[in-house]
Motif scaffolding. Sequence first.
Motif, PDB file in Angstrom:
ATOM      1  N   ALA A  43       4.279 -10.423 -79.404  1.00 34.71           N
ATOM      2  CA  ALA A  43       3.029 -10.095 -78.717  1.00 34.71           C
ATOM      3  C   ALA A  43       3.317  -9.107 -77.589  1.00 34.71           C
ATOM      4  N   LEU A  44       2.347  -8.267 -77.308  1.00 36.78           N
ATOM      5  CA  LEU A  44       2.446  -7.322 -76.195  1.00 36.78           C
ATOM      6  C   LEU A  44       2.069  -8.044 -74.908  1.00 36.78           C
ATOM      7  N   THR A  45       2.836  -7.813 -73.847  1.00 38.84           N
ATOM      8  CA  THR A  45       2.490  -8.394 -72.558  1.00 38.84           C
ATOM      9  C   THR A  45       1.611  -7.417 -71.790  1.00 38.84           C
ATOM     10  N   LYS A  46       0.773  -7.946 -70.951  1.00 35.69           N
ATOM     11  CA  LYS A  46      -0.105  -7.099 -70.152  1.00 35.69           C
ATOM     12  C   LYS A  46       0.720  -6.369 -69.102  1.00 35.69           C
ATOM     13  N   ASN A  47       0.533  -5.050 -69.013  1.00 35.28           N
ATOM     14  CA  ASN A  47       1.235  -4.222 -68.046  1.00 35.28           C
ATOM     15  C   ASN A  47       0.184  -3.628 -67.115  1.00 35.28           C
ATOM     16  N   ASP A  48       0.175  -4.072 -65.871  1.00 33.06           N
ATOM     17  CA  ASP A  48      -0.856  -3.641 -64.915  1.00 33.06           C
ATOM     18  C   ASP A  48      -0.828  -2.141 -64.653  1.00 33.06           C
ATOM     19  N   ASN A  49       0.362  -1.534 -64.608  1.00 35.52           N
ATOM     20  CA  ASN A  49       0.447  -0.094 -64.367  1.00 35.52           C
ATOM     21  C   ASN A  49      -0.104   0.695 -65.550  1.00 35.52           C
ATOM     22  N   ALA A  50       0.190   0.232 -66.762  1.00 36.78           N
ATOM     23  CA  ALA A  50      -0.367   0.880 -67.953  1.00 36.78           C
ATOM     24  C   ALA A  50      -1.881   0.685 -67.988  1.00 36.78           C
ATOM     25  N   GLU A  51      -2.338  -0.471 -67.533  1.00 36.31           N
ATOM     26  CA  GLU A  51      -3.779  -0.730 -67.462  1.00 36.31           C
ATOM     27  C   GLU A  51      -4.452   0.230 -66.488  1.00 36.31           C
ATOM     28  N   CYS A  52      -3.787   0.482 -65.374  1.00 36.82           N
ATOM     29  CA  CYS A  52      -4.311   1.440 -64.402  1.00 36.82           C
ATOM     30  C   CYS A  52      -4.463   2.819 -65.045  1.00 36.82           C
ATOM     31  N   LEU A  53      -3.415   3.281 -65.725  1.00 42.10           N
ATOM     32  CA  LEU A  53      -3.481   4.595 -66.366  1.00 42.10           C
ATOM     33  C   LEU A  53      -4.535   4.616 -67.467  1.00 42.10           C
ATOM     34  N   ALA A  54      -4.637   3.545 -68.240  1.00 41.12           N
ATOM     35  CA  ALA A  54      -5.656   3.467 -69.295  1.00 41.12           C
ATOM     36  C   ALA A  54      -7.051   3.588 -68.694  1.00 41.12           C
ATOM     37  N   GLY A  55      -7.271   2.925 -67.562  1.00 41.87           N
ATOM     38  CA  GLY A  55      -8.574   3.023 -66.890  1.00 41.87           C
ATOM     39  C   GLY A  55      -8.855   4.424 -66.388  1.00 41.87           C
ATOM     40  N   GLU A  56      -7.838   5.063 -65.823  1.00 42.11           N
ATOM     41  CA  GLU A  56      -8.000   6.439 -65.344  1.00 42.11           C
ATOM     42  C   GLU A  56      -8.313   7.382 -66.513  1.00 42.11           C
ATOM     43  N   LEU A  57      -7.620   7.205 -67.634  1.00 40.14           N
ATOM     44  CA  LEU A  57      -7.868   8.058 -68.804  1.00 40.14           C
ATOM     45  C   LEU A  57      -9.252   7.803 -69.387  1.00 40.14           C
ATOM     46  N   ALA A  58      -9.657   6.538 -69.474  1.00 41.52           N
ATOM     47  CA  ALA A  58     -10.991   6.215 -69.986  1.00 41.52           C
ATOM     48  C   ALA A  58     -12.058   6.879 -69.118  1.00 41.52           C
ATOM     49  N   ASP A  59     -11.834   6.892 -67.813  1.00 41.78           N
ATOM     50  CA  ASP A  59     -12.768   7.544 -66.901  1.00 41.78           C
ATOM     51  C   ASP A  59     -12.847   9.044 -67.182  1.00 41.78           C
ATOM     52  N   GLN A  60     -11.726   9.653 -67.556  1.00 43.89           N
ATOM     53  CA  GLN A  60     -11.715  11.079 -67.887  1.00 43.89           C
ATOM     54  C   GLN A  60     -12.477  11.354 -69.187  1.00 43.89           C
ATOM     55  N   PHE A  61     -12.411  10.429 -70.129  1.00 45.24           N
ATOM     56  CA  PHE A  61     -13.054  10.610 -71.431  1.00 45.24           C
ATOM     57  C   PHE A  61     -14.552  10.277 -71.412  1.00 45.24           C
ATOM     58  N   LYS A  62     -15.008   9.477 -70.456  1.00 47.17           N
ATOM     59  CA  LYS A  62     -16.326   8.845 -70.518  1.00 47.17           C
ATOM     60  C   LYS A  62     -17.494   9.773 -70.829  1.00 47.17           C
ATOM     61  N   ASP A  63     -17.436  11.033 -70.424  1.00 46.91           N
ATOM     62  CA  ASP A  63     -18.556  11.935 -70.668  1.00 46.91           C
ATOM     63  C   ASP A  63     -18.467  12.670 -72.001  1.00 46.91           C
TER      64      ASP A  63
END
Length: 196
Positions: A43-63
């Motif tokens: 199983a993959l463990t949750k990585n908070d730093n990767a989650e931060c980057l994923a959130g930043e990238l999702a914000d870039q894609f949102k529009d």
Amino acid sequence: MIKFSPPAEMLTRSFSFHHLCADQEDGLLQSINNYRTSLNLTALTKNDNAECLAGELADQFKDQPCTNATGSNTVPGTETQFPNYPSLLAKCHLNVSNTRDGALMPACVPNLDPSLVLTNFTQTQYSGSLDDAKFTGAGIGSDGNWIVVVLTTSTPEGSFVTSKADSSDYNAANLTDKNIGLIYLLFLLMASLFLL
């Protein structure tokens, strides 16, 4: 129309249940882990730093609108480029040296329909990364119709550990800005890896 095999259908139902009981990112991680377990992978463990980057990238894609050529359907070499990638890393206190072995997987799903979100990762070219035992962690972020999974490794080059140089946004950005050409090249390489 996507035809599900019995295990994929079961996983989709599992994701729908988790979507009702927890937030969509945690539900997707659980479903991805169920998928990996069915392949005898850890199983993959949750990585908070990767989650931060994923959130930043999702914000870039949102529009960006969902089309047949975005997200998991993107043709290799036509991925969206972010000139501000170094500052996205800096916001998460990361630098390119500990993120280069990771995988960035954006998907666009109207209304983030739970039954389709998991399919966009397990039934597309992204499944190659999810099926790879070298990945040990994940971070997930979403915004609008976009959800981004960032996979990490246990190696120093893919660990997504906080930058040791200095945790300030300014110094982390300066660390990445020194090699801006290399950063863009590595980002392209990372983007193309998840398309294999």
